[in-house]
Scaffold this active site. Structure first.
Site, PDB file in Angstrom:
ATOM      1  CG  ASP A   6       0.803   7.625   5.783  1.00 14.99           C
ATOM      2  OD1 ASP A   6       0.503   8.823   5.907  1.00 14.99           O
ATOM      3  OD2 ASP A   6       0.933   6.844   6.754  1.00 14.99           O
TER       4      ASP A   6
ATOM      5  CG  PHE B 163       4.752   5.879  12.404  1.00 18.59           C
ATOM      6  CD1 PHE B 163       4.800   5.116  13.563  1.00 18.59           C
ATOM      7  CD2 PHE B 163       3.796   6.877  12.311  1.00 18.59           C
ATOM      8  CE1 PHE B 163       3.911   5.357  14.618  1.00 18.59           C
ATOM      9  CE2 PHE B 163       2.899   7.120  13.357  1.00 18.59           C
ATOM     10  CZ  PHE B 163       2.970   6.369  14.509  1.00 18.59           C
TER      11      PHE B 163
ATOM     12  CE  LYS C 262       1.827  13.444  12.594  1.00 20.45           C
ATOM     13  NZ  LYS C 262       1.995  12.098  12.087  1.00 20.45           N
TER      14      LYS C 262
HETATM   15  C1  PLP Z   1       1.495  10.777  12.439  1.00 16.37           C
HETATM   16  C2  PLP Z   1       1.391   9.799  11.342  1.00 16.37           C
HETATM   17  C3  PLP Z   1       0.370   8.844  11.324  1.00 16.37           C
HETATM   18  C4  PLP Z   1      -0.607   8.702  12.457  1.00 16.37           C
HETATM   19  O1  PLP Z   1      -1.391   9.830  12.610  1.00 16.37           O
HETATM   20  P1  PLP Z   1      -2.202  10.052  13.988  1.00 16.37           P
HETATM   21  O2  PLP Z   1      -2.969  11.309  13.725  1.00 16.37           O
HETATM   22  O3  PLP Z   1      -1.187  10.175  15.065  1.00 16.37           O
HETATM   23  O4  PLP Z   1      -3.069   8.878  14.156  1.00 16.37           O
HETATM   24  C5  PLP Z   1       0.284   8.012  10.226  1.00 16.37           C
HETATM   25  N1  PLP Z   1       1.150   8.101   9.213  1.00 16.37           N
HETATM   26  C6  PLP Z   1       2.147   9.007   9.194  1.00 16.37           C
HETATM   27  C7  PLP Z   1       3.066   9.072   8.028  1.00 16.37           C
HETATM   28  C8  PLP Z   1       2.314   9.872  10.273  1.00 16.37           C
HETATM   29  O5  PLP Z   1       3.315  10.744  10.279  1.00 16.37           O
END
Ligand code: PLP
Length: 406
Positions: free
Chosen positions: A231, A146, A260
């Protein structure tokens, strides 16, 4: 009608009438938070192990964080990136201290961080192709990944429920199986610019990349001159007991996405780019109006202050040991319902036998807020400040719900 009833009716009606319907969510309105606890508009009290989806790293309204934002709000909030501000420079310095020699770009969310990383991959590919664009541009990602809801992030996220309705997608993505190095290697060709994976998959169901796999990706990237991009939007900023989750594997990526937990609840995202690729972005090639404002960076600095001064990495490391052991004991006691426990530190997934949503609802009724994840998983994402008592309490609540559903 009491005031709280009016609030509830009004909030529900306002949402029903005026808010887009893109979220399915329970009828719960939160109005106040402190530490690991939140209250709803009926006075109901919850242990919050959602933490705004791994965002509220210091819990709710941590006094140091609140004071830092209040002070900065009265001084200077936004300037745009046409000018410098001291907080952005300082936060970049401190992130480089954690990630290694390189440079940082600030944005506002995880998806926006990932967009920057995907653009970085294209710039690297163009360099590989002698300056020509559109020749070497492919990015290899993982099947249960994701990476966000923008076109780039969504195209890197091969889930039908995310992509359906929005095709055509951005071209140039290929997908291997997480922790199957050969499946990634088989996808590499002359058009490949980068490998891009979550160090621990979050939304996909809390699937950690193994140290061997990450080490193998590093070697593949070295051999084929690809960028290794991680990521860490969900698993970074202390959540696993190291500042970045990849530190457990001892592997250094070429670039990192984070967001986050970085602002502790204030929106901020960032990418770190190591020395190898840090000069690819030149003036005018990328930007964002809101990225790295004095206020957002004050929030990030306050989060880093509390993580460092409060020794939160040590806390997460030590407090998670008995907590995860207790969760694994639950899995032993309820083998038909709870099939396994995965994750690291304060990023834990409970593998259920069936649909997690009834269990999420029952936990909420019992006073524990948690998010679900793909593949029948419940995530537990306590704030990094959660106490041993609060962690133990979460296990009691989960046990009671499993008993009631046996
Ligand atoms: C939440 C998340 C995203 C997206 O972040 P947003 O702030 O919602 O755009 C991308 N990669 C990972 C691994 C995530 O957990």
């Amino acid at each position: 009608m009491g005031l709280s009833e009016i609030t509830r009716t009004t909030t529900a009606e306002l949402y029903d009438s005026y808010v887009l319907k893109n979220y399915g969510r329970p009828a719960l309105t939160l109005v106040r938070g402190s530490g690991s606890v939140v209250w709803d508009d009926q006075g109901g009290k919850y242990l919050d192990f959602t933490s705004g989806i791994a965002v509220s790293a210091l819990g709710h309204c941590h006094p140091h964080w609140v004071a830092a934002l209040q002070r900065q709000a009265g001084e200077l909030i936004h300037t745009s990136n046409l000018f410098r501000n001291p907080n952005q420079g300082e936060l970049a310095r401190r992130l480089v201290g954690h990630a290694g020699p390189g440079r940082v770009f600030f944005c506002n969310s995880g998806a926006e961080a990932n967009e920057g990383l995907l653009k970085l991959a294209r710039l690297h590919g163009a360099t590989k192709a002698g300056g020509q664009e559109g020749v070497c541009y492919k990015v290899i990602c993982a099947k249960s990944a994701f990476h966000g809801r923008t076109f780039g992030g969504m195209s890197a996220t091969p889930q039908e429920k995310i992509q359906k309705g929005f095709r055509p997608l951005v071209p140039g993505f290929a997908f291997g199986e997480l922790n199957d190095l050969a499946s990634f290697e088989a996808l590499i060709d002359d058009q490949t610019a980068a490998i891009f994976v979550e160090t621990i998959q979050g939304e996909g169901g809390v699937h950690p990349a193994t140290p061997e796999f990450l080490f193998g990706l590093r070697q593949l990237c070295n051999r084929h001159n690809l960028l290794l991009i991680l990521d860490e939007v969900q698993c970074g900023i202390g959540r696993t007991g190291k500042f970045f989750a990849f530190e457990h594997a001892g592997v250094r990526p070429d670039a990192i996405g984070m967001a986050k937990g970085l602002g502790g609840g204030f929106p901020i995202g960032a990418i770190w780019v190591g020395e190898k690729a840090a000069d690819l972005f030149q003036p005018g090639m990328h930007g964002t109006t809101f990225g790295g404002t004095p206020l957002a960076c004050a929030a990030g600095l306050a989060v880093l202050d509390v993580i460092e001064r409060g020794k939160l990495l040590d806390h997460v490391t030590s407090a998670s040991v008995p907590w995860i052991a207790a969760l694994k004991a639950l899995a032993d006691d309820f083998p038909a319902q709870l099939l396994g426990v995965r994750g690291r530190g304060f990023m834990v997934g409970l593998q259920l036998a069936g649909d997690p949503l009834p269990c999420v609802a029952a936990l909420r009724e019992a006073g524990l807020l948690v998010p679900s994840a793909g593949g029948n998983v419940i995530r537990l994402l306590p704030p990094l400040t959660a106490t041993a008592d609060e962690l133990a309490r979460s296990v009691e609540i989960i046990r009671a719900v499993l008993v009631s559903k046996r």
